[in-house]
Design a protein around this motif. Sequence first.
Motif, PDB file in Angstrom:
ATOM      1  N   ILE A 141       0.881  -1.163   0.000  1.00 35.54           N
ATOM      2  CA  ILE A 141       0.000   0.000   0.000  1.00 35.54           C
ATOM      3  C   ILE A 141       0.917   1.210   0.000  1.00 35.54           C
ATOM      4  CG2 ILE A 141      -1.701   1.296   1.340  1.00 35.54           C
ATOM      5  CD1 ILE A 141      -2.659  -1.348   2.501  1.00 35.54           C
ATOM      6  N   ILE A 142       0.601   2.202  -0.803  1.00 34.09           N
ATOM      7  CA  ILE A 142       1.429   3.402  -0.862  1.00 34.09           C
ATOM      8  C   ILE A 142       0.862   4.428   0.113  1.00 34.09           C
ATOM      9  CG2 ILE A 142       2.290   5.266  -2.310  1.00 34.09           C
ATOM     10  CD1 ILE A 142       1.979   3.389  -4.705  1.00 34.09           C
ATOM     11  N   LEU A 143       1.681   4.822   1.073  1.00 34.74           N
ATOM     12  CA  LEU A 143       1.305   5.863   2.012  1.00 34.74           C
ATOM     13  C   LEU A 143       1.894   7.174   1.509  1.00 34.74           C
ATOM     14  CD1 LEU A 143       2.128   3.976   5.308  1.00 34.74           C
ATOM     15  CD2 LEU A 143      -0.074   4.216   4.222  1.00 34.74           C
ATOM     16  N   GLU A 144       1.069   8.185   1.372  1.00 33.83           N
ATOM     17  CA  GLU A 144       1.528   9.478   0.880  1.00 33.83           C
ATOM     18  C   GLU A 144       1.266  10.532   1.946  1.00 33.83           C
ATOM     19  OE1 GLU A 144      -0.667  10.220  -2.668  1.00 33.83           O
ATOM     20  OE2 GLU A 144       0.295   8.608  -3.775  1.00 33.83           O
ATOM     21  N   ALA A 145       2.201  11.442   2.098  1.00 33.08           N
ATOM     22  CA  ALA A 145       2.028  12.540   3.046  1.00 33.08           C
ATOM     23  C   ALA A 145       2.693  13.782   2.490  1.00 33.08           C
ATOM     24  CB  ALA A 145       2.651  12.190   4.401  1.00 33.08           C
ATOM     25  N   VAL A 146       2.065  14.902   2.711  1.00 31.22           N
ATOM     26  CA  VAL A 146       2.663  16.190   2.363  1.00 31.22           C
ATOM     27  C   VAL A 146       3.058  16.816   3.685  1.00 31.22           C
ATOM     28  CG1 VAL A 146       2.276  18.465   1.378  1.00 31.22           C
ATOM     29  CG2 VAL A 146       1.243  16.461   0.318  1.00 31.22           C
ATOM     30  N   ALA A 147       4.359  17.105   3.816  1.00 27.01           N
ATOM     31  CA  ALA A 147       4.862  17.655   5.073  1.00 27.01           C
ATOM     32  C   ALA A 147       5.620  18.933   4.800  1.00 27.01           C
ATOM     33  CB  ALA A 147       5.768  16.656   5.774  1.00 27.01           C
ATOM     34  N   SER A 148       5.441  19.915   5.670  1.00 21.23           N
ATOM     35  CA  SER A 148       6.187  21.159   5.563  1.00 21.23           C
ATOM     36  C   SER A 148       7.470  21.041   6.377  1.00 21.23           C
ATOM     37  CB  SER A 148       5.337  22.327   6.061  1.00 21.23           C
ATOM     38  OG  SER A 148       5.100  22.205   7.436  1.00 21.23           O
ATOM     39  N   VAL A 149       8.298  22.070   6.315  1.00 26.22           N
ATOM     40  CA  VAL A 149       9.560  22.063   7.045  1.00 26.22           C
ATOM     41  C   VAL A 149       9.337  21.929   8.544  1.00 26.22           C
ATOM     42  CG1 VAL A 149      11.598  23.461   7.565  1.00 26.22           C
ATOM     43  CG2 VAL A 149      10.683  23.427   5.262  1.00 26.22           C
TER      44      VAL A 149
END
Length: 153
Positions: A141-149
């Motif tokens: 399963i592909i886990l995707e996350a958008v994270a800032s600094v």
Amino acid sequence: MQRDLFLRIVNRLESHYPYFQQRVDAIKKKGLSPIQKCVAAIRQLAYGTPPDHYDEYLRVAESTAIECLNFFCQGVIQIFGKQYMRKPNATDIQRLLQMHEQRHGFPGMLGSLDCMHWEWKNCPVAWKGQFTRGDHGSPTIILEAVASVDLWI
């Protein structure tokens, strides 16, 4: 995880929930410490190991490890949810956009996308072909996350 952050989480859970307080039983034997309970929960979340894995070195039974994980997740959501698990408002978005434009030179960037393949051990047989890629031998399963600094996810 940094020691200060870990101890802050343990102390907050211990002060808010009786489950995370160390108790003494009828024969004056001490039960599990809050640190043992939190370590069992965090290791399950971080490494995906089964709950019966912690019996050897943490002295935590399988049922207790499952209980620790449930109480840990509920406690973290209740204690830290409003501050760390909320959707960004207009001010937060503006701050993130400005910060990323100054740091990376990309206008309109909210964060960086990161992806990870997590092996799906109990994938139904009918779905295995759908979730298996050539470079991975098993379904993932592909886990995707958008994270800032500043680690806003």
